[in-house]
Design a protein around this motif. Structure first.
Motif, PDB file in Angstrom:
ATOM      1  N   PRO A   1       0.831  -1.201   0.000  1.00 62.91           N
ATOM      2  CA  PRO A   1       0.000   0.000   0.000  1.00 62.91           C
ATOM      3  C   PRO A   1       0.867   1.253   0.000  1.00 62.91           C
ATOM      4  N   THR A   2       0.406   2.251  -0.741  1.00 59.40           N
ATOM      5  CA  THR A   2       1.184   3.482  -0.834  1.00 59.40           C
ATOM      6  C   THR A   2       0.384   4.700  -0.405  1.00 59.40           C
ATOM      7  N   LEU A   3      -0.792   4.495   0.224  1.00 62.10           N
ATOM      8  CA  LEU A   3      -1.615   5.599   0.692  1.00 62.10           C
ATOM      9  C   LEU A   3      -1.866   5.456   2.182  1.00 62.10           C
ATOM     10  N   THR A   4      -1.871   6.573   2.869  1.00 64.49           N
ATOM     11  CA  THR A   4      -2.329   6.560   4.250  1.00 64.49           C
ATOM     12  C   THR A   4      -3.850   6.562   4.243  1.00 64.49           C
ATOM     13  N   VAL A   5      -4.437   6.291   5.401  1.00 64.15           N
ATOM     14  CA  VAL A   5      -5.892   6.293   5.506  1.00 64.15           C
ATOM     15  C   VAL A   5      -6.450   7.681   5.228  1.00 64.15           C
ATOM     16  N   ALA A   6      -5.763   8.715   5.721  1.00 54.65           N
ATOM     17  CA  ALA A   6      -6.228  10.091   5.504  1.00 54.65           C
ATOM     18  C   ALA A   6      -6.186  10.455   4.032  1.00 54.65           C
ATOM     19  N   GLU A   7      -5.105  10.039   3.323  1.00 55.21           N
ATOM     20  CA  GLU A   7      -5.008  10.328   1.893  1.00 55.21           C
ATOM     21  C   GLU A   7      -6.113   9.613   1.117  1.00 55.21           C
ATOM     22  N   PHE A   8      -6.367   8.362   1.468  1.00 53.05           N
ATOM     23  CA  PHE A   8      -7.421   7.600   0.802  1.00 53.05           C
ATOM     24  C   PHE A   8      -8.790   8.247   1.044  1.00 53.05           C
ATOM     25  N   TYR A   9      -9.037   8.662   2.279  1.00 53.66           N
ATOM     26  CA  TYR A   9     -10.303   9.296   2.633  1.00 53.66           C
ATOM     27  C   TYR A   9     -10.481  10.602   1.879  1.00 53.66           C
ATOM     28  N   GLN A  10      -9.391  11.388   1.761  1.00 55.13           N
ATOM     29  CA  GLN A  10      -9.454  12.668   1.053  1.00 55.13           C
ATOM     30  C   GLN A  10      -9.740  12.463  -0.426  1.00 55.13           C
ATOM     31  N   GLN A  11      -9.144  11.431  -1.032  1.00 55.83           N
ATOM     32  CA  GLN A  11      -9.428  11.147  -2.443  1.00 55.83           C
ATOM     33  C   GLN A  11     -10.895  10.814  -2.655  1.00 55.83           C
ATOM     34  N   ARG A  12     -11.452  10.035  -1.759  1.00 55.13           N
ATOM     35  CA  ARG A  12     -12.863   9.661  -1.906  1.00 55.13           C
ATOM     36  C   ARG A  12     -13.786  10.868  -1.711  1.00 55.13           C
ATOM     37  N   ILE A  13     -13.393  11.807  -0.866  1.00 52.63           N
ATOM     38  CA  ILE A  13     -14.192  13.035  -0.690  1.00 52.63           C
ATOM     39  C   ILE A  13     -14.171  13.859  -1.964  1.00 52.63           C
ATOM     40  N   GLU A  14     -12.967  13.946  -2.587  1.00 54.02           N
ATOM     41  CA  GLU A  14     -12.843  14.757  -3.793  1.00 54.02           C
ATOM     42  C   GLU A  14     -13.615  14.168  -4.970  1.00 54.02           C
ATOM     43  N   ASP A  15     -13.638  12.828  -5.101  1.00 51.65           N
ATOM     44  CA  ASP A  15     -14.391  12.260  -6.231  1.00 51.65           C
ATOM     45  C   ASP A  15     -15.862  12.039  -5.899  1.00 51.65           C
ATOM     46  N   GLY A  16     -16.301  12.464  -4.693  1.00 49.66           N
ATOM     47  CA  GLY A  16     -17.712  12.425  -4.338  1.00 49.66           C
ATOM     48  C   GLY A  16     -18.203  11.112  -3.786  1.00 49.66           C
ATOM     49  N   SER A  17     -17.304  10.133  -3.599  1.00 48.70           N
ATOM     50  CA  SER A  17     -17.743   8.827  -3.081  1.00 48.70           C
ATOM     51  C   SER A  17     -18.076   8.893  -1.599  1.00 48.70           C
ATOM     52  N   PHE A  18     -17.325   9.716  -0.832  1.00 54.09           N
ATOM     53  CA  PHE A  18     -17.565   9.861   0.600  1.00 54.09           C
ATOM     54  C   PHE A  18     -18.083  11.267   0.877  1.00 54.09           C
ATOM     55  N   PRO A  19     -18.909  11.412   1.907  1.00 46.09           N
ATOM     56  CA  PRO A  19     -19.387  12.757   2.263  1.00 46.09           C
ATOM     57  C   PRO A  19     -18.285  13.540   2.972  1.00 46.09           C
ATOM     58  N   HIS A  20     -18.396  14.826   2.897  1.00 44.05           N
ATOM     59  CA  HIS A  20     -17.448  15.691   3.614  1.00 44.05           C
ATOM     60  C   HIS A  20     -17.646  15.496   5.116  1.00 44.05           C
ATOM     61  N   PRO A  21     -16.574  15.525   5.899  1.00 43.43           N
ATOM     62  CA  PRO A  21     -16.728  15.273   7.351  1.00 43.43           C
ATOM     63  C   PRO A  21     -17.690  16.220   8.039  1.00 43.43           C
ATOM     64  N   GLY A  22     -17.818  17.462   7.538  1.00 46.90           N
ATOM     65  CA  GLY A  22     -18.705  18.425   8.196  1.00 46.90           C
ATOM     66  C   GLY A  22     -20.135  18.366   7.713  1.00 46.90           C
ATOM     67  N   ALA A  23     -20.400  17.627   6.646  1.00 46.51           N
ATOM     68  CA  ALA A  23     -21.757  17.583   6.078  1.00 46.51           C
ATOM     69  C   ALA A  23     -22.652  16.668   6.907  1.00 46.51           C
TER      70      ALA A  23
END
Length: 343
Positions: free
Chosen positions: A268-290
């Motif tokens: 693996p070459t991604l941290t959990v935070a990096e993976f989570y941020q990518q999913r937020i940017e492509d719309g797969s995950f909701p923003h933490p504040g939403a």
């Protein structure tokens, strides 16, 4: 004072024969070169040879104005003192914090010994190779590669013949029954052998000095970076959004991630935070504040109650599905299934 000098000069051959014997034992030893016993023997023989060198220098046995024929057979053996010292100096091990500097000092000393030996051999016309030629031997470029190869072949053949002759003469000289002419021939052959050996050692020394210089520069650069980082304030860690999960490195650590990169797909070459941020940017995950829309899990018992109520209300769709299900069960009894070849 004269009696002391006469006693010392008379003792020089005995000291030389003892040191020469110990020198041979060191070269033929099977002990690890970095062992304490081996290094003690090396240091002991170096001190003995240095003492002999001082005593020989006080006697002024050699002069740049004389020829080899003018040197007595008893004095020829002292030609070998510098090359013996150079060889033993290279055998000294270096360790500790300042290992590179200590090794560089030892190599420089060995270079001086071999250079002094070859210069004296040149003065007495024992060797036709100058010190300058030794330093650049084998580095003239591609144009001289063929000539260097032929020269190495010639030297190798001469070296083999000289080795065989030296072994024969050495047995006679060590027996103590050799005539002066045989002893003289032996030491001249031995000096010629060491001129070739010294030339090779000087070439290797030049290579080692370049490596040591490179290592010293790297250590200096590393020391400068360490000093600069010690003076600079510690870097500020980025503040983590409280809505993010804790940062967990999937790789062993951050440095491992930087080393392996994408060249190793199985790691693996991604941290959990990096993976989570990518999913937020492509719309797969909701923003933490939403706000998050919570879905109600259906209750099986409530579904059964609703179905009975629909049947009691004579819901046409529900009744139709129930009649079709009953008809299907009449034609497909439980346990029928595929009973081929089962009687």
């Amino acid at each position: 004072m004269e009696e002391k000098d006469g006693g010392d000069s008379a003792n020089i051959p005995t000291l030389f024969f003892a040191a020469n014997s110990e020198f041979r034992q060191i070269l033929a030893s099977c002990q690890p070169s970095n062992s304490d016993g081996y290094q003690r023997n090396v240091q002991k023989v170096i001190k003995n040879l240095e003492t002999i060198t001082v005593m020989v220098s006080q006697l002024d046995l050699f002069s740049r104005n004389e020829e080899l024929d003018e040197v007595t057979t008893a004095s020829l053996r002292y030609f070998l003192l510098p090359c013996f010292l150079g060889e033993l100096t290279l055998l000294k091990s270096s360790s500790g914090k300042h290992m590179v500097d200590h090794r560089k000092h030892m190599v420089d000393r060995a270079k001086e010994y071999f250079t002094d030996f070859l210069r004296r051999c040149k003065d007495y016309e024992i060797s036709t190779q100058t010190v300058c030629e030794v330093s650049v031997s084998g580095r003239a470029g591609l144009a001289a590669m063929s000539q260097d190869r032929n020269e190495k072949i010639r030297k190798y053949k001469e070296q083999k013949e000289r080795d065989n002759k030296l072994k024969e003469l050495e047995l006679v000289v060590d027996s103590g029954k050799a005539e002066e002419s045989v002893e003289r021939e032996y030491y001249i052959k031995l000096i010629e052998w060491w001129t070739e050996k010294s030339s090779e050692q000087l070439s290797s020394i030049e290579d080692e000095l370049r490596i040591l210089e490179h290592m010293s520069e790297r250590e200096s650069a590393a020391g400068s970076e360490t000093a600069a980082s010690a003076q600079a304030p510690p870097p500020q860690r980025p503040r983590q959004n409280p809505g993010y999960p804790p940062v967990l490195i999937l790789t062993r650590d951050q440095r491992q991630k930087e080393v392996y990169g994408t060249g190793y797909p199985s790691i693996p070459t991604l941290t959990v935070a990096e993976f989570y941020q990518q999913r937020i940017e492509d719309g797969s995950f909701p923003h933490p504040g939403a706000p998050v829309n919570q879905q109600v899990t259906p209750d099986p018992e409530q579904e059964h109650i609703d179905r009975d109520n629909n049947e009691h209300r004579d819901d046409p769709d529900t009744l139709d599905r129930a009649r079709q299900w009953d008809d299907w069960k009449d034609d497909h009894r439980r346990g029928w299934g595929n009973r081929k070849d089962q009687g």
